[in-house]
Write a protein that holds these residues in place. Sequence first.
Motif, mmCIF file in Angstrom:
data_model
loop_
_atom_site.group_PDB
_atom_site.id
_atom_site.type_symbol
_atom_site.label_atom_id
_atom_site.label_comp_id
_atom_site.label_asym_id
_atom_site.label_seq_id
_atom_site.Cartn_x
_atom_site.Cartn_y
_atom_site.Cartn_z
ATOM 1 N N ALA A 103 0.950 -1.009 0.210
ATOM 2 C CA ALA A 103 0.013 0.036 0.008
ATOM 3 C C ALA A 103 0.905 1.219 0.053
ATOM 4 N N ALA A 104 2.060 1.293 0.634
ATOM 5 C CA ALA A 104 2.880 2.230 0.759
ATOM 6 C C ALA A 104 3.509 2.435 -0.558
ATOM 7 N N THR A 105 3.945 1.459 -1.309
ATOM 8 C CA THR A 105 4.465 1.916 -2.526
ATOM 9 C C THR A 105 3.608 2.364 -3.831
ATOM 10 N N LYS A 106 2.121 2.029 -3.575
ATOM 11 C CA LYS A 106 1.068 2.482 -4.308
ATOM 12 C C LYS A 106 0.950 4.104 -4.116
ATOM 13 N N LEU A 107 0.776 4.479 -2.649
ATOM 14 C CA LEU A 107 0.620 5.534 -2.291
ATOM 15 C C LEU A 107 1.705 6.679 -2.698
ATOM 16 N N LEU A 108 2.796 5.949 -2.722
ATOM 17 C CA LEU A 108 3.821 6.966 -2.865
ATOM 18 C C LEU A 108 4.715 6.802 -4.242
ATOM 19 N N LYS A 109 4.042 6.196 -5.135
ATOM 20 C CA LYS A 109 4.321 5.721 -6.408
ATOM 21 C C LYS A 109 5.930 5.321 -6.774
ATOM 22 N N ILE A 110 6.217 4.466 -5.992
ATOM 23 C CA ILE A 110 7.801 4.245 -5.998
ATOM 24 C C ILE A 110 8.081 2.718 -5.764
ATOM 25 N N PRO A 111 8.675 1.859 -6.508
ATOM 26 C CA PRO A 111 8.721 0.476 -6.010
ATOM 27 C C PRO A 111 9.427 0.299 -4.779
ATOM 28 N N GLN A 112 9.099 -0.870 -4.030
ATOM 29 C CA GLN A 112 9.605 -1.227 -2.803
ATOM 30 C C GLN A 112 11.073 -1.058 -2.627
ATOM 31 N N SER A 113 11.696 -1.773 -3.865
ATOM 32 C CA SER A 113 13.091 -1.698 -3.763
ATOM 33 C C SER A 113 13.800 -0.422 -3.637
ATOM 34 N N LEU A 114 13.128 0.681 -4.336
ATOM 35 C CA LEU A 114 13.629 1.795 -4.269
ATOM 36 C C LEU A 114 13.189 2.689 -2.867
ATOM 37 N N LEU A 115 12.001 2.210 -2.410
ATOM 38 C CA LEU A 115 11.760 2.911 -1.386
ATOM 39 C C LEU A 115 12.298 2.494 0.091
ATOM 40 N N ILE A 116 12.869 1.356 0.106
ATOM 41 C CA ILE A 116 13.859 0.993 1.355
ATOM 42 C C ILE A 116 15.020 1.721 1.095
ATOM 43 N N GLY A 117 15.457 2.305 2.218
ATOM 44 C CA GLY A 117 16.721 3.271 2.499
ATOM 45 C C GLY A 117 16.406 4.459 1.959
ATOM 46 N N LYS A 118 15.126 5.100 1.630
ATOM 47 C CA LYS A 118 15.001 6.445 1.198
ATOM 48 C C LYS A 118 14.499 7.237 2.431
ATOM 49 N N SER A 119 14.543 8.385 2.624
ATOM 50 C CA SER A 119 13.963 9.294 3.696
ATOM 51 C C SER A 119 12.495 9.598 3.402
ATOM 52 N N ILE A 120 11.774 9.447 4.605
ATOM 53 C CA ILE A 120 10.140 9.796 4.457
ATOM 54 C C ILE A 120 10.217 11.390 4.274
#
Length: 395
Positions: A103-120
């Motif tokens: 749900a977070a990847t859909k809301l923020l429009k970014i793949p999970q692999s790129l989301l991990i390690g990124k700052s909120i």
Amino acid sequence: MNTTVFAQQVEAMSERLTILYQGIDISSSLPPALLPSALKELGVASERLEVAAEMLHQQNRKLSLADQSLEAERQEHQVLLEFIPDAYLLTDAAGIIQEANSAATKLLKIPQSLLIGKSIKAFVTRETQQAFEAELQRLPQRSWKQEWQIRLQPYQSETFNASVLVEVNRQQANQPMTVRWLLRQSSDAFGGTRSDNRSQVEVSEKPENYDDLGYRLQVYHKGEIIPLNPNVIWQVRSGLVKLTTFSDKGQEVLVGLAGASAPFGSSLTALPLYQATALADTQLWCIPCNDFAASPKLKQRLLPQISQRLKQTELLLAVYGQVRVADRLESLLKLLKEEIGQPVANGTRLSVRLTHEDLANACCTTRVTITRLLSQLQQQNKLSMDSQHHIVLKA
């Protein structure tokens, strides 16, 4: 070293020692008295190495089983996260994302692999980023769940208003702090009419009604953040609510104090970032904006209170307009005396305990300065502190 290789080496050493026992030359240059002792010590060393090899083998098996168990728990944890309908993130104290569900990847429009390690913080709009960072820094001092209204900027997509439920995950003493986040677009905000979503601020409801209009009371405890849904207006029955905004540098600025009967809500302000905090245990009525727009009776009751709030805001602006900090503080104390003062034997007692930080934010100065000025006023016998640390303004 690989335990299997180590065991093989120990076994080979044992075999060589056996051959040595069998082929020992009695005519060796070693003294006859030392030869049996040397062979015995070699045998003992060999046995100890065999025991060590077996222990290492067992420990290796236990570690392997533990790894398998941890992996199974991780997979089960991820499966459970996918059942959460809202966007879920787990970050460190600095806001670096460690976990995320689909749900977070859909809301923020970014793949999970790129989301991990990124700052909120990368998904918070630029105009509210400093204020967001200031709130993030305050999180370790707050033990309760909080709800924030922020504006998010998904990856290469349009911005939108979101309700964010945030809670510090208290770890053991030697483990780093983590933070849990639930994000949802404001069209289905946590602070709406869905009472099942209010557990994040431990809201309880009482059977009392808002006179004849049927609005039930909701309770927020001291220090809790009150959710601000653009579709509702809050009205205070008892207690006190601090209304604040944030400057471009992330500094908290007091814009109002809502006491008994005072209304407040994000629909009653033009500020892009607005926060309501209970300064005492507070009872509130939650009134839908649609009801207010359609009901002449509600308008008749609320409009005078809204007018009073506007007057209070003007008085606060006058406080901020004072050049000297000492004048600002004295003007603020006079305002607080009118708003939340209770007559006592030796003067007027402020019914809510305000911290030096609260007064500093209201006077646009530092806590150290407020502490010094309050001390001076005490020395001048203009105020005192009661046993519960409430300010008492002398008559």
